[in-house]
Design a protein around this motif. Sequence first.
Motif, PDB file in Angstrom:
ATOM      1  N   ALA A  65       0.875  -1.226   0.105  1.00 48.66           N
ATOM      2  CA  ALA A  65       0.024  -0.096  -0.037  1.00 48.66           C
ATOM      3  C   ALA A  65       0.605   1.304  -0.144  1.00 48.66           C
ATOM      4  CB  ALA A  65      -0.960  -0.153   1.227  1.00 48.66           C
ATOM      5  N   GLY A  66       2.186   1.114   0.539  1.00 47.17           N
ATOM      6  CA  GLY A  66       2.993   2.330   0.474  1.00 47.17           C
ATOM      7  C   GLY A  66       2.960   3.046   2.042  1.00 47.17           C
ATOM      8  N   PHE A  67       2.381   2.319   3.019  1.00 43.94           N
ATOM      9  CA  PHE A  67       2.257   2.871   4.430  1.00 43.94           C
ATOM     10  C   PHE A  67       3.651   2.439   5.133  1.00 43.94           C
ATOM     11  CE2 PHE A  67      -2.310   2.254   3.786  1.00 43.94           C
ATOM     12  CZ  PHE A  67      -2.629   3.518   3.185  1.00 43.94           C
ATOM     13  N   GLU A  68       4.287   1.502   4.613  1.00 48.26           N
ATOM     14  CA  GLU A  68       5.618   1.090   5.023  1.00 48.26           C
ATOM     15  C   GLU A  68       6.536   0.923   3.969  1.00 48.26           C
ATOM     16  OE1 GLU A  68       6.344   0.690   8.142  1.00 48.26           O
ATOM     17  OE2 GLU A  68       4.452   0.546   9.307  1.00 48.26           O
ATOM     18  N   HIS A  69       7.719   1.192   4.288  1.00 49.75           N
ATOM     19  CA  HIS A  69       8.836   1.281   3.082  1.00 49.75           C
ATOM     20  C   HIS A  69       9.770  -0.099   3.276  1.00 49.75           C
ATOM     21  CE1 HIS A  69       7.047   5.103   1.730  1.00 49.75           C
ATOM     22  NE2 HIS A  69       7.316   5.427   3.190  1.00 49.75           N
ATOM     23  N   PRO A  70      10.229  -0.951   2.379  1.00 52.08           N
ATOM     24  CA  PRO A  70      11.339  -1.973   2.666  1.00 52.08           C
ATOM     25  C   PRO A  70      12.452  -1.653   2.798  1.00 52.08           C
ATOM     26  CG  PRO A  70      10.537  -1.865   0.318  1.00 52.08           C
ATOM     27  CD  PRO A  70       9.469  -0.658   0.969  1.00 52.08           C
ATOM     28  N   ASP A  71      13.411  -2.081   3.640  1.00 54.08           N
ATOM     29  CA  ASP A  71      14.773  -1.949   3.956  1.00 54.08           C
ATOM     30  C   ASP A  71      15.614  -2.428   2.642  1.00 54.08           C
ATOM     31  OD1 ASP A  71      14.294  -0.633   6.437  1.00 54.08           O
ATOM     32  OD2 ASP A  71      13.775  -2.523   7.350  1.00 54.08           O
ATOM     33  N   ASP A  74      12.170  -4.948  -3.920  1.00 49.45           N
ATOM     34  CA  ASP A  74      11.497  -4.080  -4.883  1.00 49.45           C
ATOM     35  C   ASP A  74      10.267  -4.466  -4.936  1.00 49.45           C
ATOM     36  OD1 ASP A  74      10.749  -2.225  -6.582  1.00 49.45           O
ATOM     37  OD2 ASP A  74      11.862  -3.243  -8.357  1.00 49.45           O
ATOM     38  N   ILE A  75       9.145  -3.802  -4.939  1.00 49.96           N
ATOM     39  CA  ILE A  75       7.863  -3.863  -4.948  1.00 49.96           C
ATOM     40  C   ILE A  75       7.182  -3.448  -6.495  1.00 49.96           C
ATOM     41  CG2 ILE A  75       5.399  -3.544  -4.060  1.00 49.96           C
ATOM     42  CD1 ILE A  75       6.767  -3.250  -1.480  1.00 49.96           C
ATOM     43  N   LEU A  76       6.554  -4.268  -7.398  1.00 53.11           N
ATOM     44  CA  LEU A  76       6.015  -3.782  -8.658  1.00 53.11           C
ATOM     45  C   LEU A  76       4.422  -4.092  -8.445  1.00 53.11           C
ATOM     46  CD1 LEU A  76       8.892  -5.501  -9.103  1.00 53.11           C
ATOM     47  CD2 LEU A  76       8.393  -4.608 -11.264  1.00 53.11           C
ATOM     48  N   THR A  85       7.052   5.737  -4.023  1.00 56.88           N
ATOM     49  CA  THR A  85       5.650   6.284  -4.691  1.00 56.88           C
ATOM     50  C   THR A  85       4.724   6.275  -3.373  1.00 56.88           C
ATOM     51  OG1 THR A  85       6.026   5.291  -6.787  1.00 56.88           O
ATOM     52  CG2 THR A  85       3.869   5.925  -6.133  1.00 56.88           C
ATOM     53  N   PRO A  86       4.144   7.392  -3.120  1.00 59.41           N
ATOM     54  CA  PRO A  86       3.607   7.699  -2.213  1.00 59.41           C
ATOM     55  C   PRO A  86       1.982   6.921  -2.210  1.00 59.41           C
ATOM     56  CG  PRO A  86       3.509   9.594  -3.268  1.00 59.41           C
ATOM     57  CD  PRO A  86       4.445   8.845  -3.738  1.00 59.41           C
ATOM     58  N   PRO A  87       1.410   6.598  -1.097  1.00 66.89           N
ATOM     59  CA  PRO A  87       0.165   5.495  -1.203  1.00 66.89           C
ATOM     60  C   PRO A  87      -0.941   6.268  -2.131  1.00 66.89           C
ATOM     61  CG  PRO A  87       1.012   5.757   0.960  1.00 66.89           C
ATOM     62  CD  PRO A  87       1.738   6.813   0.274  1.00 66.89           C
ATOM     63  N   TYR A  88      -1.026   7.392  -2.153  1.00 66.08           N
ATOM     64  CA  TYR A  88      -2.145   8.024  -2.921  1.00 66.08           C
ATOM     65  C   TYR A  88      -1.755   8.095  -4.613  1.00 66.08           C
ATOM     66  CZ  TYR A  88       0.914  12.310  -3.012  1.00 66.08           C
ATOM     67  OH  TYR A  88       1.491  13.330  -3.097  1.00 66.08           O
TER      68      TYR A  88
END
Length: 386
Positions: A65-71, A74-76, A85-88
Amino acid sequence: MTRFADAAVTTDSPEVGAVALRGVTKRYAEHTAVDSLDLDIRPGEFISLLGPSGCGKTTTLRMIAGFEHPDEGDILISGRSVLGTPPYRRDVNTVFQAYALFPHMTVAENVAYGLQQKRVPKPELRERVAAALDMVRMRGFADRKPTQLSGGQQQRVALARALVNRPAVLLLDEPLGALDRQLREEMQLELKLLQSQLGITFVFVTHDQDEALSMSDRIAVMRDGRIEQLADADTIYAKPASAYVAAFVGQQNFFDGVVSPDGAGVDTERALLRPATPLTGLAAGEAARAAVRPEFIELSVDRPEGNVNVAAGDVIGVSHLGEMLQFLVQLDERTAVLSRRPTPDAPSLAVGDRVWASWRADAVQVFPAGDAAARSGYVPPPTVQP
């Protein structure tokens, strides 16, 4: 429920709605919540992340969702990396267990809020809000405030508010946890029907195995930040990849022992458990754990003829579960087994009766020892916190 084909995500690109996690890791101080996770979610799929509290399922959802960021990793989404990329700005919407409806707004205003922020023209806004409310059967409640609605109605409004934006991916974080059992089961059916009609990718987080089994195209059973098994519901239940999955999904009876000298089964103090096929990957004399589902354990007063999978015991509990009758049978001081039989076919037994428990060879599953439950016999699923 009304079908709204125009609300489905339609595109010529096969990537729309796909989600891919590549080596995703998330740490909180010294604790690794998600550990090098790889996962491919297909466009239009209903996938559930299932596991107990602390397994990493909600953290995984929040990173998508973008509320947390991985250390790391990658997320596609729909074929494009969303790191940074912010959640909105992501083509996703999230429905939480806490519905988070604005109490001062009407139902229609709550659903319209996201479209207003995007400055959607009013005629289109009204049309899309009406269509979204029709999808969840709430148009007749459009002028009510959230406080005037039941829990199930508020959940429908939260869904409509997410769906009105027509996201490629809908993320659901234990959205049915606050509902009573009957309403929760009704919403399970409606959610699956809605997803199949719209063709939107649903990523559903739950600790409730029944929810996952009843709704999902595939289930990812999570443990300690990793995926223990990813498969369809039938495979997860009938062919668990580990004793952990066998214990977590559904009820289970475990028997600890050692592999027999001929390598054909597991010797315990009370019985020899022989599966239908020879064991692989386990040597004679090696510690092992056999498992049998309660629905496969039959009970009889007389010893069954020609069945090597058999053990004697005493009935210590009888429970009526509606369509099923449940028996708890004590085999010895340390071992009790659970048997469930369809009520019309269940034997007439009472507490104190001496019985024989038996099961077919094709009902026996064997795993390496020490992977799941701490004792032999019936083992409830691991405790979870809603």
